[in-house]
Design a protein around this motif. Structure first.
Motif, short mmCIF file in Angstrom:
data_model
loop_
_atom_site.label_atom_id
_atom_site.label_comp_id
_atom_site.label_asym_id
_atom_site.label_seq_id
_atom_site.Cartn_x
_atom_site.Cartn_y
_atom_site.Cartn_z
N CYS A 48 0.83 -1.20 0.00
CA CYS A 48 0.00 0.00 0.00
C CYS A 48 0.87 1.26 0.00
O CYS A 48 0.60 2.21 -0.73
N SER A 49 1.92 1.25 0.79
CA SER A 49 2.84 2.39 0.81
C SER A 49 3.51 2.56 -0.55
O SER A 49 3.68 3.68 -1.03
N GLY A 50 3.89 1.45 -1.17
CA GLY A 50 4.49 1.52 -2.49
C GLY A 50 3.55 2.09 -3.53
O GLY A 50 3.92 3.00 -4.30
N LEU A 51 2.33 1.59 -3.56
CA LEU A 51 1.35 2.11 -4.52
C LEU A 51 1.04 3.58 -4.25
O LEU A 51 0.90 4.38 -5.18
N ASN A 109 5.81 10.95 2.20
CA ASN A 109 5.13 10.69 3.47
C ASN A 109 3.70 11.22 3.45
O ASN A 109 2.78 10.56 3.95
N ARG A 110 3.50 12.39 2.87
CA ARG A 110 2.16 12.96 2.78
C ARG A 110 1.26 12.08 1.92
O ARG A 110 0.11 11.81 2.28
N ALA A 111 1.77 11.61 0.78
CA ALA A 111 0.98 10.76 -0.11
C ALA A 111 0.56 9.47 0.61
O ALA A 111 -0.60 9.05 0.54
N ILE A 112 1.50 8.86 1.31
CA ILE A 112 1.19 7.62 2.04
C ILE A 112 0.18 7.89 3.14
O ILE A 112 -0.79 7.15 3.31
N ASP A 113 0.38 8.97 3.90
CA ASP A 113 -0.55 9.31 4.98
C ASP A 113 -1.96 9.59 4.47
O ASP A 113 -2.94 9.32 5.16
N GLN A 114 -2.07 10.13 3.25
CA GLN A 114 -3.38 10.52 2.73
C GLN A 114 -4.12 9.38 2.05
O GLN A 114 -5.34 9.32 2.13
N VAL A 115 -3.40 8.48 1.35
CA VAL A 115 -4.13 7.51 0.53
C VAL A 115 -3.82 6.04 0.79
O VAL A 115 -4.42 5.18 0.15
N CYS A 116 -2.92 5.72 1.70
CA CYS A 116 -2.65 4.31 1.98
C CYS A 116 -3.72 3.79 2.95
O CYS A 116 -3.63 3.99 4.16
N THR A 117 -4.72 3.13 2.39
CA THR A 117 -5.85 2.65 3.18
C THR A 117 -5.40 1.68 4.27
O THR A 117 -5.90 1.72 5.40
N VAL A 118 -4.46 0.81 3.96
CA VAL A 118 -4.00 -0.18 4.94
C VAL A 118 -3.32 0.53 6.12
O VAL A 118 -3.63 0.26 7.28
N LYS A 123 -3.37 2.52 11.71
CA LYS A 123 -3.13 3.63 12.64
C LYS A 123 -4.39 4.02 13.40
O LYS A 123 -4.32 4.45 14.55
N ASN A 124 -5.54 3.90 12.77
CA ASN A 124 -6.79 4.36 13.38
C ASN A 124 -7.65 3.24 13.96
O ASN A 124 -8.64 3.50 14.60
N GLY A 125 -7.28 2.00 13.69
CA GLY A 125 -8.07 0.88 14.17
C GLY A 125 -9.28 0.66 13.29
O GLY A 125 -9.68 1.51 12.52
N ALA A 126 -9.85 -0.51 13.39
CA ALA A 126 -11.04 -0.86 12.62
C ALA A 126 -11.91 -1.76 13.47
O ALA A 126 -11.42 -2.52 14.30
N THR A 127 -13.19 -1.69 13.24
CA THR A 127 -14.12 -2.60 13.87
C THR A 127 -14.16 -3.87 13.03
O THR A 127 -14.31 -3.80 11.82
N VAL A 128 -13.99 -5.01 13.66
CA VAL A 128 -13.99 -6.29 12.96
C VAL A 128 -15.15 -7.11 13.49
O VAL A 128 -15.33 -7.22 14.70
N SER A 129 -15.93 -7.67 12.58
CA SER A 129 -17.01 -8.57 13.01
C SER A 129 -16.77 -9.93 12.37
O SER A 129 -16.14 -10.04 11.32
N PHE A 130 -17.26 -10.96 13.02
CA PHE A 130 -17.09 -12.33 12.54
C PHE A 130 -18.39 -13.08 12.79
O PHE A 130 -18.89 -13.11 13.91
#
Length: 139
Positions: A48-51, A109-118, A123-130
């Motif tokens: 993701c950082s590479g893209l 760094n700005r590009a990665i911070d703005q568009v790297c979804t992963v 960094k922000n956490g995600a809600t995971v359901s199973f």
């Protein structure tokens, strides 16, 4: 939207698949030729950082610039998580002045911070359901 799933192929062995035809082998660290889920997480972050950084790097270095992004992070086995993941972009910037390198670091760094979804998700956490779906047929 691309569908994603894993199919069990053996004891602690799965194949990850996408509706676009991609496959990845998943298994234990002791198995040859497979990625562990933690390794896939790290690879997803580096990919993701590479893209995300590809366009600003291409603008300054040309379309054929070689680059490697290494990613590492030891697991905390008590909490079963990766507390710190470290990425390192290995790239030849010798054709740029120190000022251009400094500016490029900021832009990448700005590009990665703005568009790297992963990265943003980690960094922000995600809600995971199973959920479990019973596919058995009963009479």
């Amino acid at each position: 939207m691309t569908e994603l799933w894993v199919e069990r192929t053996g004891i602690r062995r799965y194949t990850g698949r996408s509706s676009r035809g991609a496959e990845v082998l998943i298994g234990s660290q002791t198995d040859e030729g497979v990625f562990t889920p933690g390794e896939l997480l790290k690879i997803a972050l580096a990919g993701c950082s590479g893209l995300s950084s590809d366009q600003p790097l291409r603008r300054r270095l040309g379309d054929d610039y070689p680059a490697v992004i290494r990613v590492s992070g030891e697991a905390d086995r008590e909490q079963e998580r990766y507390p710190v993941l470290t990425e390192k972009l290995e790239i030849d910037l010798s054709g740029l002045s120190p000022e251009e390198v400094e500016r490029l670091v900021v832009v990448v760094n700005r590009a990665i911070d703005q568009v790297c979804t992963v990265g943003r998700t980690l960094k922000n956490g995600a809600t995971v359901s199973f959920d479990i779906t019973d596919t058995g047929h009963r009479e």
